[in-house]
Design an enzyme around this catalytic site. Structure first.
Site, PDB file in Angstrom:
ATOM      1  N   GLY A 246      59.639  80.602  64.815  1.00 41.09           N
ATOM      2  CA  GLY A 246      58.270  80.838  65.298  1.00 41.09           C
ATOM      3  C   GLY A 246      57.728  82.127  65.738  1.00 41.09           C
ATOM      4  O   GLY A 246      56.666  82.544  65.544  1.00 41.09           O
ATOM      5  N   ASP A 247      58.584  82.889  66.457  1.00 43.86           N
ATOM      6  CA  ASP A 247      58.474  84.304  66.762  1.00 43.86           C
ATOM      7  C   ASP A 247      58.202  85.038  65.556  1.00 43.86           C
ATOM      8  O   ASP A 247      57.313  86.055  65.638  1.00 43.86           O
ATOM      9  CB  ASP A 247      59.361  84.724  67.762  1.00 43.86           C
ATOM     10  CG  ASP A 247      59.777  83.710  68.822  1.00 43.86           C
ATOM     11  OD1 ASP A 247      59.187  83.176  69.425  1.00 43.86           O
ATOM     12  OD2 ASP A 247      61.060  83.931  69.274  1.00 43.86           O
TER      13      ASP A 247
HETATM   14  N1  LIG Z   1      63.925  73.519  58.403  1.00 42.80           N
HETATM   15  C1  LIG Z   1      63.001  74.512  57.752  1.00 42.80           C
HETATM   16  N2  LIG Z   1      62.699  74.643  56.548  1.00 42.80           N
HETATM   17  C2  LIG Z   1      61.784  75.477  56.227  1.00 42.80           C
HETATM   18  N3  LIG Z   1      61.112  76.143  56.835  1.00 42.80           N
HETATM   19  C3  LIG Z   1      61.361  76.105  58.096  1.00 42.80           C
HETATM   20  C4  LIG Z   1      62.378  75.300  58.893  1.00 42.80           C
HETATM   21  N4  LIG Z   1      62.336  75.491  60.226  1.00 42.80           N
HETATM   22  C5  LIG Z   1      61.414  76.373  60.226  1.00 42.80           C
HETATM   23  N5  LIG Z   1      60.611  76.923  59.055  1.00 42.80           N
HETATM   24  C6  LIG Z   1      59.549  77.946  59.119  1.00 42.80           C
HETATM   25  O1  LIG Z   1      59.402  78.441  60.087  1.00 42.80           O
HETATM   26  C7  LIG Z   1      58.299  78.320  60.542  1.00 42.80           C
HETATM   27  C8  LIG Z   1      58.238  78.165  62.355  1.00 42.80           C
HETATM   28  O2  LIG Z   1      59.223  77.189  62.520  1.00 42.80           O
HETATM   29  P1  LIG Z   1      58.988  76.243  63.862  1.00 42.80           P
HETATM   30  O3  LIG Z   1      57.743  75.100  63.658  1.00 42.80           O
HETATM   31  O4  LIG Z   1      60.292  75.609  64.155  1.00 42.80           O
HETATM   32  O5  LIG Z   1      58.585  77.062  65.055  1.00 42.80           O
HETATM   33  P2  LIG Z   1      59.010  77.066  66.596  1.00 42.80           P
HETATM   34  O6  LIG Z   1      59.004  75.646  66.929  1.00 42.80           O
HETATM   35  O7  LIG Z   1      57.996  77.860  67.299  1.00 42.80           O
HETATM   36  O8  LIG Z   1      60.198  77.966  66.604  1.00 42.80           O
HETATM   37  P3  LIG Z   1      61.185  78.490  67.783  1.00 42.80           P
HETATM   38  O9  LIG Z   1      60.878  78.210  69.029  1.00 42.80           O
HETATM   39  O10 LIG Z   1      62.668  78.374  67.570  1.00 42.80           O
HETATM   40  O11 LIG Z   1      61.085  80.131  67.471  1.00 42.80           O
HETATM   41  C9  LIG Z   1      57.706  76.827  60.129  1.00 42.80           C
HETATM   42  O12 LIG Z   1      56.241  76.795  60.171  1.00 42.80           O
HETATM   43  C10 LIG Z   1      58.554  77.139  58.773  1.00 42.80           C
HETATM   44  O13 LIG Z   1      57.416  77.937  57.955  1.00 42.80           O
HETATM   45  O1  LIG Z   2      62.511  79.627  77.419  1.00 43.38           O
HETATM   46  P1  LIG Z   2      61.426  80.073  76.598  1.00 43.38           P
HETATM   47  O2  LIG Z   2      60.833  81.755  77.147  1.00 43.38           O
HETATM   48  O3  LIG Z   2      60.146  79.160  76.228  1.00 43.38           O
HETATM   49  O4  LIG Z   2      62.153  80.423  75.376  1.00 43.38           O
HETATM   50  C1  LIG Z   2      63.131  81.098  75.053  1.00 43.38           C
HETATM   51  C2  LIG Z   2      63.788  81.133  73.709  1.00 43.38           C
HETATM   52  O5  LIG Z   2      64.285  79.950  73.297  1.00 43.38           O
HETATM   53  O6  LIG Z   2      62.675  81.477  72.938  1.00 43.38           O
HETATM   54  C3  LIG Z   2      63.358  82.156  71.799  1.00 43.38           C
HETATM   55  C4  LIG Z   2      63.129  81.583  70.365  1.00 43.38           C
HETATM   56  O7  LIG Z   2      61.547  81.174  70.142  1.00 43.38           O
HETATM   57  C5  LIG Z   2      64.779  82.437  71.933  1.00 43.38           C
HETATM   58  O8  LIG Z   2      65.270  83.760  71.671  1.00 43.38           O
HETATM   59  C6  LIG Z   2      65.030  82.257  73.404  1.00 43.38           C
HETATM   60  O9  LIG Z   2      66.216  81.619  73.869  1.00 43.38           O
END
Ligand SMILES: Nc1ncnc2c1ncn2[C@@H]1O[C@H](COP(=O)(O)OP(=O)(O)OP(=O)(O)O)[C@@H](O)[C@H]1O
Ligand SMILES: O=P(O)(O)OC[C@@]1(O)O[C@H](CO)[C@@H](O)[C@@H]1O
Length: 304
Positions: A246-247
């Protein structure tokens, strides 16, 4: 300049346990440490793209030393704190399980020293606020910091949850990027179908965001602005470590925006960057992002 703010950085301790059994002694198949925290991840992906940024936030103790030594970059401009930064545990097995710690308590003096940094901002800057707040900070800290940013004429992006997201939406962020669960929590309604995602995204724009992405992990992502709406199906590949996906999306979008690209190109970079990180052990490198960029397809939801 792009500034990232990580109020609560972490060491991310990735533990591979293929068949996790609760109540038993499990043996790890592999372990890795990464400097983590959402804003740090954004800055690391920007650096991999050759885009400079400065990292602000709080670091302390032996864990804080590890984070700064590992990052070893001129981009680091953290405010030192007396308590140790946190360690977040990410267990990889059949499923991904995360245990995020509370982190250090920030004192009033430490907060004052941190806020003083905002005096360098000018109208050409963008500040990206990412992640949870650290303990000891006032609950309206993000609103206060956004007010400081706006006084300088700079713009802001925010990636947080709950009341802090609700309050700062009204302050007009350039971008918000909640995932499906975060947007469901924000609007207190289930977000299941694409039509639910569509309505929630339109509401993010009505509530103040200039651009919004709702990410849906393996189900892709949707982009919204005043007059555009695109859906990007997920790319198919081997997910290695989705922490920071997501980041990476935020970094991909902001990096492209800083180079004057159109909204649809910025969104394609966001999806390519998020996917590249999900398909990598660590935050993605430029080469994989560029390869995946050519595979991202967008469906224009205003035409369907
Ligand atoms: N299993 C997957 N297969 C394909 N693309 C993925 C997958 N997981 C993540 N992505 C890509 O990464 C983007 C961001 O993932 P996600 O929706 O899990 O973000 P997030 O929940 O904010 O993640 P995080 O908090 O771990 O950074 C998705 O919209 C997609 O484009
Ligand atoms: O506890 P928060 O601040 O919501 O999320 C922290 C965290 O899960 O977010 C990053 C992935 O997006 C990781 O590097 C880290 O451990």
């Amino acid at each position: 300049m792009i500034y990232t703010v990580t109020l609560n950085p972490s060491i991310d301790y990735i533990v591979q346990v293929d068949d996790l059994e609760f109540g038993a002694t499990n043996r790890a198949q592999g372990t890795h440490f990464f400097p983590g925290g959402k804003g740090i991840n954004v800055s690391r992906l920007l650096a991999n793209q050759g885009i400079p940024s400065k990292m602000w936030g709080f670091l302390g103790g032996f864990t804080g030393n590890y984070i700064s030594e590992t990052l070893a970059s001129d981009a680091l401009d953290f405010t030192p704190v007396s308590e140790a930064s946190r360690i977040n545990i990410k267990i990889k097995g059949n499923q991904e399980t995360e245990i995020n710690a509370g982190g250090p308590t920030i004192s009033e003096d430490e907060l004052k020293a941190f806020k003083a940094k905002f005096s360098v901002l000018t109208a050409v800057d963008t500040v990206i606020f990412s992640g949870s707040m650290a303990r000891g900070l006032p609950t309206d800290i993000y609103q206060n910091l956004v007010t400081l940013v706006q006084k300088s004429g700079a713009q802001f992006i925010i990636d947080t949850t709950g009341d802090a997201l609700k309050a700062t939406l009204a302050q007009g962020p350039v971008l918000v990027k909640p995932n499906r669960a975060e947007v469901a929590e924000l609007y207190q309604q289930p977000i299941e179908s694409l039509s639910d995602v569509q309505k929630a995204g339109e509401r993010l724009i009505q509530d103040g965001a200039q651009h919004a992405i709702i990410s849906m992990a393996g189900d892709g992502a949707m982009f919204f602005s005043n007059d555009e709406m695109y859906y990007a199906p997920a790319l198919v590949g081997k997910v290695v470590n989705s922490v920071g996906a997501g980041d990476s999306m935020i970094a991909g979008f902001v990096g492209a925006l800083s180079q004057g690209m159109s909204n649809s190109e910025c969104f394609k970079y966001a999806v390519a960057s998020g996917t590249a990180t999900a398909f990598s052990a660590d935050i993605a490198e430029k080469q994989l992002i560029d390869e995946l960029f050519n595979q991202v397809t967008l469906q224009n939801m205003k035409e369907s």
